[in-house]
Write a protein that holds these residues in place. Structure first.
Motif, PDB file in Angstrom:
ATOM      1  N   VAL A 114       0.141 -11.444 -11.402  1.00  0.00           N
ATOM      2  CA  VAL A 114       1.409 -10.767 -11.665  1.00  0.00           C
ATOM      3  C   VAL A 114       2.525 -11.534 -10.973  1.00  0.00           C
ATOM      4  O   VAL A 114       2.565 -11.596  -9.738  1.00  0.00           O
ATOM      5  N   CYS A 115       3.399 -12.133 -11.735  1.00  0.00           N
ATOM      6  CA  CYS A 115       4.512 -12.902 -11.191  1.00  0.00           C
ATOM      7  C   CYS A 115       5.819 -12.188 -11.503  1.00  0.00           C
ATOM      8  O   CYS A 115       6.197 -12.068 -12.674  1.00  0.00           O
ATOM      9  N   GLY A 116       6.485 -11.715 -10.464  1.00  0.00           N
ATOM     10  CA  GLY A 116       7.748 -11.022 -10.642  1.00  0.00           C
ATOM     11  C   GLY A 116       8.914 -11.890 -10.220  1.00  0.00           C
ATOM     12  O   GLY A 116       8.794 -13.102 -10.044  1.00  0.00           O
ATOM     13  N   SER A 117      10.041 -11.266 -10.017  1.00  0.00           N
ATOM     14  CA  SER A 117      11.269 -11.992  -9.695  1.00  0.00           C
ATOM     15  C   SER A 117      11.291 -12.563  -8.289  1.00  0.00           C
ATOM     16  O   SER A 117      12.176 -13.336  -7.942  1.00  0.00           O
ATOM     17  N   HIS A 118      10.304 -12.188  -7.448  1.00  0.00           N
ATOM     18  CA  HIS A 118      10.273 -12.655  -6.063  1.00  0.00           C
ATOM     19  C   HIS A 118       9.145 -13.662  -5.817  1.00  0.00           C
ATOM     20  O   HIS A 118       8.696 -13.826  -4.680  1.00  0.00           O
ATOM     21  N   ALA A 146     -14.053  -8.859  -7.038  1.00  0.00           N
ATOM     22  CA  ALA A 146     -13.361  -8.210  -8.157  1.00  0.00           C
ATOM     23  C   ALA A 146     -14.217  -8.274  -9.416  1.00  0.00           C
ATOM     24  O   ALA A 146     -14.318  -7.299 -10.178  1.00  0.00           O
ATOM     25  N   ALA A 147     -14.868  -9.420  -9.628  1.00  0.00           N
ATOM     26  CA  ALA A 147     -15.675  -9.614 -10.834  1.00  0.00           C
ATOM     27  C   ALA A 147     -16.878  -8.684 -10.878  1.00  0.00           C
ATOM     28  O   ALA A 147     -17.288  -8.238 -11.957  1.00  0.00           O
ATOM     29  N   ILE A 148     -17.470  -8.385  -9.708  1.00  0.00           N
ATOM     30  CA  ILE A 148     -18.673  -7.542  -9.685  1.00  0.00           C
ATOM     31  C   ILE A 148     -18.346  -6.068  -9.458  1.00  0.00           C
ATOM     32  O   ILE A 148     -19.240  -5.254  -9.269  1.00  0.00           O
ATOM     33  N   SER A 149     -17.065  -5.724  -9.490  1.00  0.00           N
ATOM     34  CA  SER A 149     -16.646  -4.346  -9.210  1.00  0.00           C
ATOM     35  C   SER A 149     -17.025  -3.380 -10.321  1.00  0.00           C
ATOM     36  O   SER A 149     -17.042  -2.165 -10.104  1.00  0.00           O
ATOM     37  N   GLY A 150     -17.280  -3.915 -11.530  1.00  0.00           N
ATOM     38  CA  GLY A 150     -17.545  -3.042 -12.668  1.00  0.00           C
ATOM     39  C   GLY A 150     -16.292  -2.588 -13.377  1.00  0.00           C
ATOM     40  O   GLY A 150     -16.359  -1.862 -14.364  1.00  0.00           O
ATOM     41  N   CYS A 151     -15.141  -3.024 -12.890  1.00  0.00           N
ATOM     42  CA  CYS A 151     -13.856  -2.649 -13.493  1.00  0.00           C
ATOM     43  C   CYS A 151     -13.321  -3.834 -14.297  1.00  0.00           C
ATOM     44  O   CYS A 151     -13.223  -4.949 -13.768  1.00  0.00           O
ATOM     45  N   SER A 152     -12.956  -3.593 -15.528  1.00  0.00           N
ATOM     46  CA  SER A 152     -12.437  -4.671 -16.382  1.00  0.00           C
ATOM     47  C   SER A 152     -10.933  -4.858 -16.238  1.00  0.00           C
ATOM     48  O   SER A 152     -10.383  -5.866 -16.689  1.00  0.00           O
ATOM     49  N   ASN A 153     -10.276  -3.894 -15.617  1.00  0.00           N
ATOM     50  CA  ASN A 153      -8.820  -3.958 -15.454  1.00  0.00           C
ATOM     51  C   ASN A 153      -8.510  -4.497 -14.061  1.00  0.00           C
ATOM     52  O   ASN A 153      -8.506  -3.759 -13.075  1.00  0.00           O
ATOM     53  N   ARG A 154      -8.253  -5.812 -13.977  1.00  0.00           N
ATOM     54  CA  ARG A 154      -8.083  -6.473 -12.683  1.00  0.00           C
ATOM     55  C   ARG A 154      -6.786  -7.270 -12.666  1.00  0.00           C
ATOM     56  O   ARG A 154      -6.520  -8.063 -13.585  1.00  0.00           O
ATOM     57  N   ILE A 155      -6.005  -7.084 -11.606  1.00  0.00           N
ATOM     58  CA  ILE A 155      -4.758  -7.825 -11.447  1.00  0.00           C
ATOM     59  C   ILE A 155      -4.673  -8.371 -10.022  1.00  0.00           C
ATOM     60  O   ILE A 155      -5.441  -7.979  -9.147  1.00  0.00           O
ATOM     61  N   ALA A 206       3.435  -4.025  -7.107  1.00  0.00           N
ATOM     62  CA  ALA A 206       3.756  -2.590  -7.151  1.00  0.00           C
ATOM     63  C   ALA A 206       4.848  -2.323  -8.185  1.00  0.00           C
ATOM     64  O   ALA A 206       4.789  -1.331  -8.926  1.00  0.00           O
ATOM     65  N   ARG A 207       5.845  -3.193  -8.238  1.00  0.00           N
ATOM     66  CA  ARG A 207       6.911  -3.035  -9.237  1.00  0.00           C
ATOM     67  C   ARG A 207       6.354  -3.148 -10.651  1.00  0.00           C
ATOM     68  O   ARG A 207       6.769  -2.406 -11.560  1.00  0.00           O
ATOM     69  N   TYR A 208       5.433  -4.075 -10.850  1.00  0.00           N
ATOM     70  CA  TYR A 208       4.782  -4.253 -12.159  1.00  0.00           C
ATOM     71  C   TYR A 208       4.085  -2.963 -12.590  1.00  0.00           C
ATOM     72  O   TYR A 208       4.056  -2.613 -13.781  1.00  0.00           O
ATOM     73  N   LEU A 209       3.538  -2.238 -11.622  1.00  0.00           N
ATOM     74  CA  LEU A 209       2.840  -0.984 -11.903  1.00  0.00           C
ATOM     75  C   LEU A 209       3.788   0.207 -12.028  1.00  0.00           C
ATOM     76  O   LEU A 209       3.346   1.329 -12.252  1.00  0.00           O
ATOM     77  N   GLY A 210       5.071  -0.054 -11.862  1.00  0.00           N
ATOM     78  CA  GLY A 210       6.055   1.011 -12.045  1.00  0.00           C
ATOM     79  C   GLY A 210       6.584   1.633 -10.777  1.00  0.00           C
ATOM     80  O   GLY A 210       7.309   2.636 -10.835  1.00  0.00           O
ATOM     81  N   ALA A 247       0.826  -1.206   0.000  1.00  0.00           N
ATOM     82  CA  ALA A 247       0.000   0.000   0.000  1.00  0.00           C
ATOM     83  C   ALA A 247       0.858   1.253   0.000  1.00  0.00           C
ATOM     84  O   ALA A 247       0.560   2.225  -0.706  1.00  0.00           O
ATOM     85  N   ALA A 248       1.932   1.242   0.790  1.00  0.00           N
ATOM     86  CA  ALA A 248       2.832   2.400   0.841  1.00  0.00           C
ATOM     87  C   ALA A 248       3.494   2.629  -0.507  1.00  0.00           C
ATOM     88  O   ALA A 248       3.611   3.776  -0.982  1.00  0.00           O
ATOM     89  N   ALA A 249       3.931   1.541  -1.157  1.00  0.00           N
ATOM     90  CA  ALA A 249       4.578   1.664  -2.467  1.00  0.00           C
ATOM     91  C   ALA A 249       3.583   2.123  -3.532  1.00  0.00           C
ATOM     92  O   ALA A 249       3.924   2.917  -4.427  1.00  0.00           O
ATOM     93  N   LEU A 250       2.345   1.629  -3.449  1.00  0.00           N
ATOM     94  CA  LEU A 250       1.322   2.027  -4.412  1.00  0.00           C
ATOM     95  C   LEU A 250       1.013   3.516  -4.286  1.00  0.00           C
ATOM     96  O   LEU A 250       0.862   4.211  -5.308  1.00  0.00           O
TER      97      LEU A 250
END
Length: 341
Positions: A130-134, A105-114, A147-151, A24-27
């Protein structure tokens, strides 16, 4: 991509909520102007970060939902759908990775879900994992990979904790009522899995060793831990028993004021780690490298010498791993830790 209205879904448990704080802090650092909401079970909402990290807290009352009739459950479901749709989220992040969070998540109305790398119970069909190096590392790093995936530029692990000033005052009053006025050690004897619990007889023996040195021992935890606390006090009468007598924030304040924290793998352990308190954690069926205290150089983990340690079993027909960590082993680490405080 820049997002303006983000929802984090992480509803339980206490330890899981605390593990999500660095994410949350990184986001927030990545999206300083966005509105960030967090969907949580009410009983764990006390440690969802305050503004400016999290702007709004939304609730899904699992306890209330389970007690509803089928008709009321359907009404609650549709009211939840309406609420989420009204927020117009442009990014939903499922950090729970379970069926219940996938439905929301499915009923949120948002199509962009990770979500993070371990999307279980079909949640990966709803939100992109989202699978990163860790992905094989500690759960906090797995969350931070999102968070890293999001930049996000993650330089260090940060735990945005609430202001505990009021709770610290009430805790001091409760300690004074138990004749605890100086340094004290906190024990939390409970755990979500029975196989993770350290025997109450061991806590009592360790308490007797510590109180013989002149340091108070305070037992803490929720209402479910009261029977364990009572049994420990029967065996070691010098302890102060506050099990079931603190709110979650008061429990955190109690841990914040202690000299050393000691428990098995349980949620409050991560309070101690986040607050950078000297701590000792006993691990048997769970894996400390995946879910142990993280982000603190004051943590000591005692791994069970049992060959089967790390099995991840919630029930066991030959359970001895936690018994294999003796009070004498813990006391030795405790004494070594006192030298470094």
């Amino acid at each position: 991509m820049e997002y303006k209205n983000i929802l984090i879904i992480k509803m339980s448990s206490l330890g899981d909520i605390l593990h999500t704080l660095p994410f949350a802090a990184a986001l927030r650092k990545r999206y300083p102007q966005a509105k960030i909401s967090w969907l949580v079970h009410p009983q764990f909402a006390g440690f969802v970060p305050d503004p400016p990290v999290i702007d709004e807290v939304l609730y899904f009352d699992k306890v209330k939902f389970k007690q509803m009739s089928l008709a009321d459950k359907i009404k609650y479901f549709f009211s939840m759908r309406s609420l989420l749709h009204s927020k117009h989220f442009d990014l939903v992040i499922d950090m729970q990775g379970l069926f219940k969070s996938a439905i929301l998540a499915a009923i949120s109305g948002c199509s962009n879900r990770i979500g993070y790398c371990e999307m279980r119970e079909g949640s990966g069909l709803i939100s992109k994992a989202v699978c990163g190096s860790h992905s094989k590392a500690h759960v906090i790093e797995r969350y931070l990979d999102v968070a890293r995936y999001l930049g996000a530029d993650v330089q260090k692990v940060e735990f945005p904790m609430p202001d505990l000033t009021a709770e610290s005052k009430s805790v001091q009053e409760k300690l004074a009522a138990q004749n605890v006025t100086g340094d004290y050690v906190v024990f939390v004897p409970g755990a979500r899995w029975q196989t993770k619990e350290w025997p109450v007889e061991y806590y009592a023996r360790l308490a007797a060793m510590i109180t013989a040195d002149g340091t108070a021992v305070v037992l803490a935890g929720g209402p479910d831990d009261m029977a364990k606390g009572g049994r420990i006090k029967e065996l070691s009468p010098a302890v102060a028993d506050l099990t079931g007598q603190t709110s979650l924030r008061e429990l955190a304040a109690l841990i914040k004021g202690c000299s050393v924290y000691i428990s098995a793998d349980t949620g409050p352990l991560h309070f101690a780690a986040a607050l950078k308190k000297p701590l000792i954690a006993m691990y048997g069926p769970t894996k400390a490298d995946r879910t142990g205290p993280y982000g603190s150089d004051k943590a000591s983990v005692l791994l069970s010498p049992a060959a089967c340690a790390g099995c991840l079993k919630k029930a066991c027909n030959d359970w001895h791993c936690m018994h294999d960590i003796t009070p004498e082993m813990v006391y030795k680490v405790y004494k070594e830790k006192l030298v470094r405080i």
